[in-house]
Design an enzyme around this catalytic site. Structure first.
Site, short mmCIF file in Angstrom:
data_model
loop_
_atom_site.label_atom_id
_atom_site.label_comp_id
_atom_site.label_asym_id
_atom_site.label_seq_id
_atom_site.Cartn_x
_atom_site.Cartn_y
_atom_site.Cartn_z
CE1 TYR A 56 16.72 155.47 80.09
CE2 TYR A 56 16.46 156.18 77.82
CZ TYR A 56 17.26 155.96 78.92
OH TYR A 56 18.61 156.26 78.85
CG LEU A 210 21.78 170.31 79.63
CD1 LEU A 210 20.36 170.79 79.37
CD2 LEU A 210 22.78 171.44 79.35
N GLY A 212 21.95 166.49 84.63
CA GLY A 212 20.66 166.20 85.25
C GLY A 212 19.85 167.43 85.58
#
Length: 347
Positions: A56, A210, A212
């Site tokens: 990330y 959710l 994306g």
């Protein structure tokens, strides 16, 4: 948030919501101080699990999380990160090999400013690497005290079972969690992944509840939206002109109406749906801002009545994923045409 759930059969108790850190760093919120405020607010609200990954923002997310937990907040947090994604140009700075895992865990520990990782997860399967190679390396790290538990992410049912079998027969530490994609719009894991996880006593930490951002409430009937960063970054999941995403948009509009009739936000409806499944341990939310976090908090206190769940099943039938791109991982058997065709020799 006080109703903690068992993390599989580990004896560890976790909050029903997990704070996902993917959006902290250049990939989402580049302001470290602001991201730290979001992390602290989540912890203050009762969330006790933080999930990140080495890949990330190329390690920056782990750096932000490390800063947030410095100064006494580390001990009470179940800290999870992942290994697999590419970091650098070298051909071996990637994957599930012993060489990369042993090297990369040290970098994650340094970035996170900690001596141990509670849950170290294999971010994606890698068919070219023997699962025993991967589990052997991870088992050594458990025995060294650098990680506490092993998990997997986005594994196919057969791969989950193979990992359990190899761990049993080769006397390796076994994965105790699985982190799959799961939302109202992506229900494919209800067919096998969730039942298999229950069978083996795994904790389940779904990502993208959710879908994306599709279930964030920003897609409203009759409103024109400007293209999002996600649409440019991942058009397969977010380009509204694609037929699969048009089906998602139709479902989102119907779900929005359903949520309004029930007096709920679409975010709370979506998260409560995921948490309703008996196999699910904790749903991963990935806020970029304090407002995003605030919109998700409290979803674990909502119980959806059977009639509402039946209506959701009518909009998106059980076991259905409206767009395969939301499944998170396509096995080589589907992506490599050569694996589906016999080589024909010409005389």
């Amino acid at each position: 948030m006080t109703d903690h759930r068992p993390l599989g059969r580990t004896g560890v108790k976790v909050s029903p919501l997990t704070l996902g850190a993917m959006n902290f760093g250049a990939q989402g919120n580049p302001d470290h101080d602001d991201s730290i405020r979001v992390i602290h607010a989540a912890l203050d609200a009762g969330i006790n699990v933080i999930d990140t990954a080495d890949v990330y923002s190329q390690g920056e997310s782990e750096v932000v999380v490390g800063k947030a937990l410095a100064g006494g907040r580390r001990d009470d947090v179940i800290l999870a990160t992942k290994v697999h994604g590419r970091l650098g140009e070298d051909v071996n700075r990637f994957g599930n090999s012993r060489r990369w895992i042993i090297r990369e865990v040290e970098d994650s520990l340094r970035r996170l400013q900690t001596d141990w990782i509670d849950l170290y997860q294999v971010h994606r399967p890698e068919p070219d690497t023997d699962i025993d190679e991967t589990l052997g390396a991870l088992s050594d790290l458990v025995h060294q005290g650098k990680i506490r538990y092993i998990g997997t992410s986005t594994f196919q049912p057969s791969q989950i079972v193979e990992a359990q079998h190899v761990a049993l027969t080769r006397h390796r530490e076994r994965p105790v969690t699985e982190q799959p994609p799961y939302s109202i719009l992506a229900r494919g894991i209800e067919r096998e992944v969730l039942p298999v996880a229950q069978l083996h006593g795994l904790g389940v930490l779904p990502w993208s509840p959710l879908a994306g951002g599709w279930l964030s409430g920003r897609h409203r009937r009759g409103e024109t939206e400007a293209p999002s960063r996600r649409e440019h970054r991942n058009p397969g999941r977010h380009d509204p002109t694609l037929p699969a995403n048009q089906r998602k948009l139709e479902a989102v509009h119907a779900l929005h109406d359903l949520a309004e009739d029930a007096g709920l936000s679409l975010v709370h409806l979506a998260l409560a749906f995921v948490l309703e499944h008996p196999a699910v341990t904790s749903a991963i939310i990935g806020p970029r801002t304090f407002e995003h976090l605030e919109s998700a908090l409290g979803a674990d206190k909502i119980t959806l009545d059977p009639h509402l769940l039946d209506r959701i099943d009518e909009i998106v039938p059980p076991g259905t994923t409206l767009n395969d791109a939301d499944g998170g991982y396509q096995p080589p058997a589907l992506t490599d045409a050569g694996l589906r065709r016999r080589t024909r020799r010409h005389a």
